[in-house]
Design an enzyme around this catalytic site. Structure first.
Site, PDB file in Angstrom:
ATOM      1  CE  LYS A   1       3.298   3.161   3.208  1.00  0.00           C
ATOM      2  NZ  LYS A   1       3.790   3.373   4.593  1.00  0.00           N
TER       3      LYS A   1
ATOM      4  CG  LEU B   1       8.766   2.223   4.590  1.00  0.00           C
ATOM      5  CD1 LEU B   1       8.756   1.064   3.596  1.00  0.00           C
ATOM      6  CD2 LEU B   1       7.338   2.659   4.896  1.00  0.00           C
TER       7      LEU B   1
ATOM      8  CD  GLU C   1      10.309   1.698  10.411  1.00  0.00           C
ATOM      9  OE1 GLU C   1      10.317   2.656   9.615  1.00  0.00           O
ATOM     10  OE2 GLU C   1      10.138   0.520  10.049  1.00  0.00           O
TER      11      GLU C   1
ATOM     12  CE1 TYR D   1       0.258   1.962   4.285  1.00  0.00           C
ATOM     13  CE2 TYR D   1       1.126  -0.263   4.417  1.00  0.00           C
ATOM     14  CZ  TYR D   1       1.002   1.003   4.942  1.00  0.00           C
ATOM     15  OH  TYR D   1       1.624   1.326   6.122  1.00  0.00           O
TER      16      TYR D   1
END
Length: 287
Positions: free
Chosen positions: A149, A207, A182, A33
């Site tokens: 992702k 990411l 993250e 996505y």
């Protein structure tokens, strides 16, 4: 006005939009996505988002649902039909509908494509920037390929829920060595004790955020040096500033982590300086 969604070639009322129960995104999280900001009637950094989508599809050996030109047209049409001037669009591609089997279906199985768009209130984001956010830290328990992702976001959802239950808005992952990776849905930056802007390298463990990349353009414009290096939870807690970046928020200042104030406990100047310049530097695609 009722919202409109795009589902596999059809524009449908949002309330009626649906996919098949054997869609592999539903049964296996076998999909990817993108989320992209819409501001003042333009899409922000669309090219980079679609480049990352192509990479995610390639890493999972998944076909693109249509050409980039056609996909851009559909995205813009969804935004127009929903009259989004300030908000976001969400795009999801899965491996399609097939009899449930862990092995990939035949190569001629058409991928599924869903696109939605919604209006957001800029004043809500402005308020968060004014007050700052709170965060917690958690052990990073996600799979190794977080560079893709994918829609497999259960650990992220659990982390955000844990943050909510502690009165915070974000959870920041820490790996087994005590190094920050993250946020549950963000990249993490610090301004260290020497005033240097630092973020973790995106080669592994995080990411490669599109807003993260865009901020590199902003720092170049402003003459701000960025160090891409690992940093520990302890260094983060003693940093001058901490902020998080994502497509829908640009950069939110973090003023408290695990109950401990960051800096003076108020949003810092670096985040504000970068945020105020971001839109001027970003690519803009007119809807």
């Amino acid at each position: 006005m009722p919202r409109i969604a795009y589902v596999n070639g059809r524009y449908l009322p949002h309330a009626d939009a649906a996919v098949h129960i054997e869609d592999r995104g539903y049964q296996f999280a076998d999909g990817v996505y993108e989320v992209c900001e819409i501001r003042h009637g333009v899409i922000v950094d669309l090219t980079r988002h679609l480049d990352r989508l192509d990479r995610s599809l390639s890493e999972l050996q998944m076909k693109a649902p249509m050409s980039r030109a056609a996909l851009t047209q559909v995205i813009c049409e969804v935004a127009r039909r929903n009259r989004v001037k300030n908000g976001l669009f969400y795009l999801q591609v899965t491996r399609g509908v097939a009899r449930r089997d862990h092995v990939y279906p035949s190569a001629d199985t058409p991928p599924s494509l869903v696109i939605t768009a919604k209006i957001t209130d800029p004043s809500v984001i402005a308020k968060k920037n004014e007050t700052g956010l709170k965060a917690i830290t958690l052990p990073d328990n996600r799979w190794d390929r977080v560079d893709i992702k994918t829609v497999g976001l259960l650990p992220n959802a659990m982390a955000r829920q844990a943050a909510k239950e502690k009165g915070a808005q974000e959870a920041i992952y820490v790996d087994s060595r005590g190094m920050v990776t993250e946020g549950a849905a963000t990249n993490v930056w610090i301004v260290d004790k020497d005033g240097v802007l630092v973020t973790r390298p995106a080669e592994h463990g995080i990411l490669r955020g599109i807003t993260r990349t865009g901020l590199m353009d902003v720092t170049d414009r402003l003459g701000i040096n960025v160090q891409e290096r690992e940093f520990s939870r302890e260094e983060m807690l003693t940093a001058r500033e901490v902020f998080i970046t994502a497509a829908t928020s640009i950069c939110f200042p973090i003023v408290e982590i695990d109950g401990q104030p960051i800096g003076n406990g108020h949003p810092g100047a670096m985040a504000e300086r970068i945020r105020s310049t971001f839109f001027d530097v970003a690519e803009k695609t007119v809807i």
